[in-house]
Design an enzyme around this catalytic site. Structure first.
Site, short mmCIF file in Angstrom:
data_model
loop_
_atom_site.label_atom_id
_atom_site.label_comp_id
_atom_site.label_asym_id
_atom_site.label_seq_id
_atom_site.Cartn_x
_atom_site.Cartn_y
_atom_site.Cartn_z
CG ASP A 81 -26.62 67.39 -38.80
OD1 ASP A 81 -26.44 66.16 -38.81
OD2 ASP A 81 -26.58 68.07 -39.83
CD GLU A 151 -32.61 70.50 -41.47
OE1 GLU A 151 -32.61 71.41 -42.32
OE2 GLU A 151 -32.32 69.32 -41.75
#
Length: 418
Positions: A81, A151
């Site tokens: 990520d 997120e």
């Protein structure tokens, strides 16, 4: 053979570490929020291209995918990520982030890699180099993905919707790792089966009738309605969900009003739920809808002004670690890092959208593990994820993360040799 391969991996890691740490410093100093990862994606894609991978950019936003094809065999995807958080860095590091940006609501905010995504990308770059250098040891198709907007738990699904698998092929297995803020460097932590919770986020708008604070009888006070609603929502988990099941219901913010002597006309709240099973998810949502409407009706709110519940596009399904896939990956890692260093733990109440990469038809098996990030020689308690003081042992995480993921890939793509 096993020892020789392990030695080759370790030699590559030591050789590449100075360059990898430089990459890490760059990523850490220049974090970008979800859906804004333009320069981060460019930095990571350049690193993958330099290592010999064919890179496609702009998948599901700023998502990237690098492919190295060495011949017949499995296709394995590894994800890192890329996004950071609106958190002020307080680590005191010489390369601490001083970045600020305008967030999704138009506010100027500080930005920090407070969840280790800078380390995840650095590890991905290290794995890219190790696997390219060891091509004689494996055969298949390796796909390395830089995912945006983790997120906001939306980037994985966005990449799949945008045709990731049409571009790189459908993987046979999906791997990812994450730093573990509560475990020492050198450890590897995993969970078979459900490993992290599903999550949903909601906006809730409660309507009333505004008025003068001196004449509350001429108004319908939405703050009172909201207060009663919040308290009743706290009974859902304790009184409606099976005590043996997992559920969390959180009211995370409340916003309303602008004047001391004025009753506002509406209240805005944000809610979040966590669950391990679809049945619990559905029950929580139904209970929220039932309670909010009932409290409003009891206060005299007309039907056309009943509360409005909006499900946000920030959803993550429960992540399930495939036992068969873990049965290959975890023993291979254990053979290298040591029996006591590999730790099985219960499912986490945290959520992560990596599972969306596997939530296709037919589903793709997932294996997700964490690597310890705490310096064992530190005399201070470690700061947890999303803290401005989060300061992992970068060298230990990078080296052990590259080692663990490379060994996992060699076990999957070169079983007959490893």
């Amino acid at each position: 053979m096993k020892i020789a391969c392990h030695d080759l991996v370790d030699r590559m890691i030591e050789q590449e570490y100075p360059s990898l740490f430089s990459l890490y410093r760059t990523l850490h100093q220049h974090p970008e929020l979800s859906e804004m990862e333009e320069q981060t994606a460019l930095t990571l894609s350049t690193s993958l291209e330099t290592a010999g991978y064919t890179v496609t950019t702009g998948i599901g936003g700023f998502g990237i995918a690098g492919v190295l094809d060495t011949g017949p065999g499995r296709t394995v995807l590894v994800r890192a990520d890329m996004d950071a958080l609106p958190v002020l860095e307080e680590t005191g590091l010489s390369y601490a982030s001083t970045e600020t940006t305008v967030d999704w609501n138009g506010r100027s905010v500080p930005v920090m890699h407070a969840c280790g995504h800078d380390l995840h990308m650095t590890i991905l770059a290290g794995v890219a180099r190790v696997m390219a250098a060891l091509q004689d040891w494996w055969s298949g198709r390796l796909v390395l993905v830089g995912q945006p907007s983790e997120e906001r738990v939306s980037g994985a699904a966005a990449m799949v919707r945008d045709g990731l698998y049409n571009t790189v092929g459908t993987p046979d297995a999906l791997l990812a790792l994450h730093v573990a803020a509560e475990y020492p460097v050198g450890t590897v932590i995993y969970t078979e089966g459900v490993s992290s919770a599903g999550a949903e986020s909601f906006d809730l708008k409660i309507f009333g009738v505004g008025g003068h604070a001196a004449h509350p009888n001429k108004a319908i006070d939405p703050i009172v309605i909201a207060a009663e609603t919040i308290l009743l929502l706290q009974t859902v988990v304790s009184r409606e969900i099976d005590p043996q099941a997992f559920a969390v219901l959180t009211v995370s913010s409340i916003h309303t009003g602008s004047k001391h002597n004025a009753i506002p006309g509406e209240v805005e709240l944000t809610l979040n739920i966590r669950f391990f099973s679809p049945g619990v998810r559905d029950h929580l949502i139904s209970a929220i809808e039932r309670i909010t409407a009932s409290v409003a009706r009891g206060a005299g709110v007309p039907e056309e002004r009943l509360p409005m519940l909006t499900l946000l596009d920030e959803s993550a399904p429960p992540m399930i670690c495939d036992p068969a896939l873990a049965g290959v990956v975890i023993p291979a890692i254990r053979a290298v890092v040591g029996e006591e260093q590999v730790i099985a733990v219960p499912p986490s109440s945290g959520s992560e959208d990596f599972g969306a990469f596997g939530a296709v038809d037919p589903p793709i098996p997932i294996c997700y593990f964490r690597v310890g990030s705490v310096d064992p020689n530190s005399t201070h308690p470690p700061a947890f994820l999303h803290s401005g003081k989060f300061s992992p042992d970068a060298e230990g995480v990078i080296k052990n993360g590259v080692r663990a993921m490379s060994i996992a890939l060699l076990a999957l793509l070169g079983e007959e040799r490893y």
